[in-house]
Write a protein that holds these residues in place. Structure first.
Motif, PDB file in Angstrom:
ATOM      1  N   LEU B  71      34.615  37.695  37.771  1.00 47.99           N
ATOM      2  CA  LEU B  71      35.111  38.845  38.165  1.00 47.99           C
ATOM      3  C   LEU B  71      34.107  40.221  38.207  1.00 47.99           C
ATOM      4  CD1 LEU B  71      38.932  39.095  37.441  1.00 47.99           C
ATOM      5  CD2 LEU B  71      37.779  38.787  39.461  1.00 47.99           C
ATOM      6  N   LEU B  72      33.346  40.164  37.063  1.00 50.99           N
ATOM      7  CA  LEU B  72      32.653  41.075  36.879  1.00 50.99           C
ATOM      8  C   LEU B  72      31.236  40.980  37.537  1.00 50.99           C
ATOM      9  CD1 LEU B  72      33.795  42.447  33.531  1.00 50.99           C
ATOM     10  CD2 LEU B  72      34.737  43.327  35.393  1.00 50.99           C
ATOM     11  N   ARG B  73      30.610  39.745  37.430  1.00 54.86           N
ATOM     12  CA  ARG B  73      29.483  39.613  37.573  1.00 54.86           C
ATOM     13  C   ARG B  73      29.469  38.715  39.211  1.00 54.86           C
ATOM     14  NH1 ARG B  73      26.375  42.054  35.271  1.00 54.86           N
ATOM     15  NH2 ARG B  73      26.681  42.504  33.139  1.00 54.86           N
ATOM     16  N   ARG B  74      30.681  38.370  39.597  1.00 50.78           N
ATOM     17  CA  ARG B  74      30.378  37.681  40.844  1.00 50.78           C
ATOM     18  C   ARG B  74      29.738  36.304  40.510  1.00 50.78           C
ATOM     19  NH1 ARG B  74      30.505  40.480  46.599  1.00 50.78           N
ATOM     20  NH2 ARG B  74      29.956  38.233  46.495  1.00 50.78           N
ATOM     21  N   GLU B  76      29.336  32.546  40.751  1.00 53.63           N
ATOM     22  CA  GLU B  76      30.195  31.216  41.133  1.00 53.63           C
ATOM     23  C   GLU B  76      30.217  30.140  40.238  1.00 53.63           C
ATOM     24  OE1 GLU B  76      28.085  30.432  44.886  1.00 53.63           O
ATOM     25  OE2 GLU B  76      29.622  31.588  46.105  1.00 53.63           O
ATOM     26  N   MET B 141      42.895  35.074  48.459  1.00 48.85           N
ATOM     27  CA  MET B 141      42.265  35.780  47.017  1.00 48.85           C
ATOM     28  C   MET B 141      42.614  34.866  45.770  1.00 48.85           C
ATOM     29  SD  MET B 141      42.721  39.810  47.721  1.00 48.85           S
ATOM     30  CE  MET B 141      43.119  40.137  45.845  1.00 48.85           C
ATOM     31  N   ARG B 144      40.409  35.013  42.646  1.00 46.40           N
ATOM     32  CA  ARG B 144      40.196  36.085  41.974  1.00 46.40           C
ATOM     33  C   ARG B 144      41.428  36.552  41.137  1.00 46.40           C
ATOM     34  NH1 ARG B 144      37.300  38.649  46.768  1.00 46.40           N
ATOM     35  NH2 ARG B 144      39.112  39.841  47.107  1.00 46.40           N
ATOM     36  N   LEU B 145      42.578  36.038  41.779  1.00 42.98           N
ATOM     37  CA  LEU B 145      43.915  36.519  41.147  1.00 42.98           C
ATOM     38  C   LEU B 145      43.840  35.528  40.042  1.00 42.98           C
ATOM     39  CD1 LEU B 145      46.710  36.799  43.854  1.00 42.98           C
ATOM     40  CD2 LEU B 145      45.928  38.456  42.052  1.00 42.98           C
ATOM     41  N   ALA B 148      41.742  36.709  37.037  1.00 40.11           N
ATOM     42  CA  ALA B 148      42.460  37.650  36.253  1.00 40.11           C
ATOM     43  C   ALA B 148      43.572  37.148  35.456  1.00 40.11           C
ATOM     44  CB  ALA B 148      43.107  38.868  37.238  1.00 40.11           C
ATOM     45  N   LEU B 149      44.477  36.203  35.942  1.00 41.13           N
ATOM     46  CA  LEU B 149      45.399  35.546  35.264  1.00 41.13           C
ATOM     47  C   LEU B 149      44.575  34.763  33.707  1.00 41.13           C
ATOM     48  CD1 LEU B 149      48.369  34.919  34.827  1.00 41.13           C
ATOM     49  CD2 LEU B 149      47.766  32.596  36.544  1.00 41.13           C
ATOM     50  N   VAL B 151      41.950  35.758  32.432  1.00 44.22           N
ATOM     51  CA  VAL B 151      41.424  36.834  31.425  1.00 44.22           C
ATOM     52  C   VAL B 151      42.539  37.090  30.711  1.00 44.22           C
ATOM     53  CG1 VAL B 151      40.375  39.234  31.395  1.00 44.22           C
ATOM     54  CG2 VAL B 151      39.434  37.630  33.058  1.00 44.22           C
ATOM     55  N   PHE B 152      43.661  37.687  31.377  1.00 40.15           N
ATOM     56  CA  PHE B 152      44.838  38.213  30.461  1.00 40.15           C
ATOM     57  C   PHE B 152      45.326  37.116  29.683  1.00 40.15           C
ATOM     58  CE2 PHE B 152      45.338  41.559  33.551  1.00 40.15           C
ATOM     59  CZ  PHE B 152      45.637  42.493  32.859  1.00 40.15           C
ATOM     60  N   ARG B 211      31.230  21.901  41.527  1.00 40.82           N
ATOM     61  CA  ARG B 211      30.125  22.239  42.146  1.00 40.82           C
ATOM     62  C   ARG B 211      29.795  21.260  43.346  1.00 40.82           C
ATOM     63  NH1 ARG B 211      26.978  22.564  36.430  1.00 40.82           N
ATOM     64  NH2 ARG B 211      27.752  24.561  35.666  1.00 40.82           N
TER      65      ARG B 211
ATOM     66  N   PHE D 181      48.478  42.551  39.476  1.00 38.86           N
ATOM     67  CA  PHE D 181      48.908  41.488  40.185  1.00 38.86           C
ATOM     68  C   PHE D 181      49.672  41.401  41.358  1.00 38.86           C
ATOM     69  CE2 PHE D 181      47.634  39.619  36.214  1.00 38.86           C
ATOM     70  CZ  PHE D 181      46.816  38.475  36.280  1.00 38.86           C
ATOM     71  N   LEU D 202      52.628  35.826  31.420  1.00 37.00           N
ATOM     72  CA  LEU D 202      51.734  37.122  30.832  1.00 37.00           C
ATOM     73  C   LEU D 202      52.333  38.062  29.915  1.00 37.00           C
ATOM     74  CD1 LEU D 202      48.882  37.535  33.578  1.00 37.00           C
ATOM     75  CD2 LEU D 202      48.697  36.360  31.331  1.00 37.00           C
ATOM     76  N   LEU D 245      39.742  45.562  35.778  1.00 36.84           N
ATOM     77  CA  LEU D 245      39.675  44.389  36.798  1.00 36.84           C
ATOM     78  C   LEU D 245      40.332  44.817  38.306  1.00 36.84           C
ATOM     79  CD1 LEU D 245      41.020  41.273  34.550  1.00 36.84           C
ATOM     80  CD2 LEU D 245      38.436  41.964  35.083  1.00 36.84           C
ATOM     81  N   SER D 248      37.701  44.429  41.106  1.00 39.68           N
ATOM     82  CA  SER D 248      37.258  43.012  41.046  1.00 39.68           C
ATOM     83  C   SER D 248      38.096  42.304  41.735  1.00 39.68           C
ATOM     84  CB  SER D 248      36.691  42.563  39.868  1.00 39.68           C
ATOM     85  OG  SER D 248      35.997  43.293  39.127  1.00 39.68           O
ATOM     86  N   VAL D 249      39.510  42.283  41.480  1.00 45.82           N
ATOM     87  CA  VAL D 249      40.412  41.419  42.136  1.00 45.82           C
ATOM     88  C   VAL D 249      40.818  41.657  43.459  1.00 45.82           C
ATOM     89  CG1 VAL D 249      42.903  40.577  41.988  1.00 45.82           C
ATOM     90  CG2 VAL D 249      41.436  40.917  39.707  1.00 45.82           C
ATOM     91  N   THR D 265      25.617  42.867  41.753  1.00 48.85           N
ATOM     92  CA  THR D 265      26.850  43.149  41.615  1.00 48.85           C
ATOM     93  C   THR D 265      27.610  44.142  42.531  1.00 48.85           C
ATOM     94  OG1 THR D 265      26.155  45.071  40.280  1.00 48.85           O
ATOM     95  CG2 THR D 265      26.564  42.823  39.072  1.00 48.85           C
TER      96      THR D 265
END
Lengths: 107, 241, 243, 288
Positions: B71-74, B76, B141, B144-145, B148-149, B151-152, B211, D181, D202, D245, D248-249, D265
């Motif tokens: 997410l933060l550094r994009r 792949e 998306m 990305r979602l 985030a999941l 990460v949490f 990959r 979310f 979560l 986040l 980014s999300v 970035t």
């Protein structure tokens, strides 16, 4: 904590409890052995242990079986996905070849 | 042999190592480790159950960290790692929960108790199953979602454990796993190695597929770009020849 | 106050959804005081291009470079100077036209950006009479005017108009043209898309066509390109609407 | 041909420079958060749609509880009622979150906000506050309602202040995760069903902690503040991660810091362009 196997509710009597009163009165020595009660108790013990071990073994077999079949299942999923990718790759190759021919023939 | 191994690559080596270690671990567990006095033979399940639970935590962390990088550094690469680790995580979680339930059934007579470790594992497993669901059905998306999941999810590991523990204090129950005698630890290590080697092998295979999938997507994309610009046809096919 | 974001440049922007390529390396420079027309068939990727420029979506690869200093990416400082008008009016239906505008003006003023007062902006688009009515009672065309007013109020350096003529009557279309010219005279850069190629040629300094994910110059050269031509023909000529 | 850049700067950005305090990022973010939250509240006051549906849903759940558990023994109530409270709040929370973002999705106003010079953290904060406010209103119905239906659930002399803090902190943790979310699903056109799939696993830890806190509060347990402090700590972590986040999300890679350009970035900036020849061999040894 609540085992399904039957448990002994009373402590097993020691062997000499049953044997001692019968000794030496008429010159015969009582055969020192196990009285019926003790034998029955011992058998119960053995049966209990056996049941416990059998149950434990079946649990172990199930647990190990499930663990490794999970890994195998995942490996199969990977194989299926891999072969799908192979097919995709073949399609890509064919497409490239087709285009190569077209390019040679001229557009 | 070495050529064969090399053709399989690192996952092959890992799988091979797991395959070799497994019988050794088994004979250690069954022949050289005393039977645990309280739980009996069924305690042998523990030697593979615990590594799975640890593996679950480990891969949850890997997936979470990789997802944060994604997410933060994009990145792949990080996305692929997060995805593969997430899948292995879900797999290990199911293994840990099922073996745990069987063990519990054998020793406590019930497959499920409200024990803190059980609930923690179950919650974490739910998070990573949700991860797989979102990754599959999340729409455009999804990636990305799902990240985030993850990460949490990784962040939740200590929180889950703590919350379950304090939740437990209102329903106290006996400690389940006592401190282990050293010979049991000694038998645990080969088992841990076998499980982790196997998990990492699967993880890496999955990662490679991820990959390859990406490259295939790119190749098809480039090919369709060729449709748009006829001049590039020859160049494309020339390379492939 | 940040420096102007113009000229703005897209450098080989690539965007794809799965295996569908939408933009395959689009490079485009938007200069000050220039109206750029963007044509292309449905699904050519015009809207995606706009969304990337407005910061609603990110490109798979390629760069967005803003201003003389060459700032990369759409930070808030850049977004201050961008106004994006889509073909669907993005307004809160429960709020009045004025409140809708005021919200964005407040958000901008929180950052210290100058914004035209809502009343004034609504006057420009001829909606001052209904400025206190809820937007949901408006027709599509009226809503579109409110969006235009929002764009004007920001006094953007980069004005993005994706199909702005949709749902507008003749007068409304003229209004769009006035807005375009005003922005151009102010020295802003305008990117405008429309299905109506003739109109696009008429108002734009140059027209580019998005085809199969790439930008092309239009096939046949047009007679009336260039700033002079546009000035001469507007706004009267815009009354001739098509379709 | 074109005016010089300096002219442009004056033209396009007419007006004087802002007061220096406004350039302070956090002040700007706070102000924008307030403006956005106020905007949501203003809309809400027009129709009360969100409040009416959420509160009505709460009342329905309460009625269901009353019917289902009418026979519950007095001794069971202290343990069961906190659970009822948080299960109800979790359901209402998912409903509220869906609705809060549905409103932005209907006319794609979310897109307009994203394109405007609005700090994404402000958007996150505003939606978080609105959700929290609605949840608190629902809790204000739920807590007295539950105590009325199950009068033995608490001891005499439990503190209403502690209860308020519990509800506030618990709902905050829930909303912190949920906002991220729900926004992601709304902006990406994802399916709303997924919100529940994501949300409940979560947020269970925070809900569990709140449950324990509620039990302690109702029992006038001395350790209530202790656990409330811990929930607050968890809330802070969840809020920070959620806010970090958010961009980014929603839009992809976040542009961090100001000025210059780390092209790897930047939003709309670049990852390395995909080079690579097209052909089977490019897949290399990755293909098994």
């Amino acid at each position: 904590m609540n085992p399904t196997i039957p448990t002994l509710t009373k402590a097993p009597p020691t062997a000499d409890q049953g044997a001692a009163p019968a000794a030496a009165e008429d010159g015969y020595e009582a055969v020192t052995g196990l009285d019926k009660e003790t034998v029955a108790l011992k058998r119960t013990y053995e049966a209990e242990v056996e049941a416990k071990v059998a149950s434990d073994y079946s649990h172990i077999v199930w647990a190990y079986g499930i663990l490794w079949s999970l890994f195998c299942g995942f490996a199969i999923v990977l194989l299926v996905r891999g072969s799908r990718q192979q097919r995709d790759l073949q399609a890509l190759r064919r497409e490239l070849e087709r285009r190569g021919e077209q390019a040679v023939d001229g557009p | 042999m070495s050529a064969l191994l090399r053709s399989f690559g690192r996952p092959g080596v890992l799988l091979f190592a797991a395959l070799v270690t497994f019988p050794y671990a088994l004979q250690r567990v069954f022949l050289h480790t005393p039977i645990e006095s309280e739980m009996g033979t069924a305690q042998k399940i523990f030697y593979f159950h615990l590594p799975m639970a640890w593996g679950l935590m480990l891969f949850a962390m890997i997936s979470g960290v990789a997802a944060a990088l994604q997410l933060l550094r994009r990145s792949e690469r990080a996305e692929d790692v997060a995805k593969a680790a997430g899948e292995v995580c879900a797999l290990l979680g199911i293994g840990a929960l099922m073996s745990g339930a069987i063990w519990g059934d054998a020793t406590w007579g019930t497959p499920w108790t409200g024990d803190a470790r059980l609930v923690t594992t179950a919650l974490l497993e739910l998070v990573f199953i949700a991860y797989l669901i979102v990754a599959k059905f999340g729409g455009p998306m999804a990636g990305r979602l799902a990240a985030a999941l993850a990460v949490f999810g990784a962040l939740d590991v200590p929180i889950i454990y703590y919350s379950v523990k304090i939740w437990k204090t209102t329903h106290p129950k006996a400690q389940v796993v006592q401190s282990l005698p050293p010979e049991m630890w000694a038998s645990l290590w080969p088992c841990l190695f076998a499980i982790l080697a196997c998990s990492f092998a699967l993880f890496e295979l999955r990662l490679r597929q991820e990959r390859v999938e990406r490259r295939l997507d790119e190749a098809w994309l480039a090919l369709s770009a060729g449709d748009a610009a006829p001049a590039e046809h020859t160049a494309l096919s020339g390379r492939s020849a | 106050m940040s420096a102007s974001i113009i000229p703005c440049e897209l450098r080989s922007v690539v965007k794809s959804f799965g295996r569908t390529a939408v933009l395959r390396g689009v490079s485009l420079a938007l200069d000050a005081g220039q109206i750029t027309g963007l044509s292309g068939i449905n699904g050519a990727g015009k809207t995606t291009l706009f969304r990337i420029l407005a910061g609603l979506e990110d490109a798979d690869s390629g760069e967005l470079v803003f201003g003389a200093s060459g700032e990369v990416g759409l930070r808030e400082g850049v977004r201050e100077q961008v106004a994006f008008v889509t073909h669907a009016p993005q307004l809160y239906p429960l709020l009045s036209a004025r409140e809708n505008l005021q919200l964005f003006a407040d958000l901008r003023s929180a950052r210290g950006c100058e914004t035209m007062p809502a009343r004034e902006a609504l006057m420009t688009v001829g909606l001052e009479a209904v400025s206190d009515q809820a937007v949901r009672t408006f027709s599509r065309g009226m809503a579109q005017r409110v969006v235009l007013a929002r764009a004007i109020a920001a006094r953007p350096s980069l004005l993005l108009l994706d199909e702005p003529f949709t749902a507008l009557d003749t007068e409304g279309q003229e209004l769009v043209l006035r807005v375009l010219l005003e922005a151009k005279e102010r020295g802003a850069s305008v990117l405008l898309s429309s299905h109506d190629l003739a109109r696009l040629r008429e108002v734009s300094d140059r027209v580019v066509r998005l085809h199969a994910g790439r930008l092309e110059s239009p096939r046949e050269p047009t007679g009336h390109e260039g700033a002079e031509g546009v000035k001469a023909r507007l706004p009267e000529s815009s009354a001739t609407t098509r379709g | 041909m074109t005016p010089s850049l300096d002219d442009l700067r004056v033209d396009a950005r007419s007006g004087v420079g802002p007061p220096s305090v406004l350039q302070n990022g956090s002040v700007t973010t706070l102000r924008q958060t307030w403006i956005l939250a106020r905007n949501d509240l203003r809309q809400e006051l027009r129709e009360l749609e969100l409040l009416i549906t959420s509160v009505f849903f709460t009342v329905v759940i309460l009625a269901l509880y009353a019917v289902s558990f009418a026979e519950m023994s007095k001794s069971a109530q202290p343990k069961a009622v906190p659970g009822m409270l948080w299960i109800a709040l979790a359901f209402v929370g998912a409903l509220t979150l869906t609705r809060v973002f549905e409103r932005e999705r209907e006319a794609d106003t979310f897109g307009a906000l994203l394109a405007a010079p609005v700090n994404r953290v402000a958007m996150y904060g505003a939606k978080f506050s609105v959700t929290l406010a609605v949840l608190c209103v629902c809790a204000a119905v739920l807590v007295p309602g539950l105590l009325l239906v199950f009068p033995s659930s608490g001891v005499e002399g439990w503190s209403a202040l502690e209860m308020l803090a519990t509800v506030l902190l618990g709902c905050a943790g829930f909303a912190a995760v949920g906002t991220l979310f729900a926004a992601g699903l709304a902006h990406g056109g994802g399916k709303n069903v997924l919100l529940s799939v994501v949300l409940y696993p979560l947020t269970t830890p925070v809900l569990m902690m709140s449950l324990v806190a509620t039990q302690r509060v109702l029992q006038a347990h001395p350790g209530a503040w202790d656990i409330l402090a811990k929930i607050a700590a968890v809330d802070v972590i969840l809020l920070i991660v959620g806010g970090a986040l958010f961009e980014s999300v929603l839009v992809g890679g976040a542009a961090r810091g100001s000025g210059g350009g780390d092209s790897s970035t930047g939003a709309g900036g670049a990852r390395a362009p995909r080079t690579g020849e097209v052909g089977p061999d490019m897949l290399g040894d990755d293909v098994r």
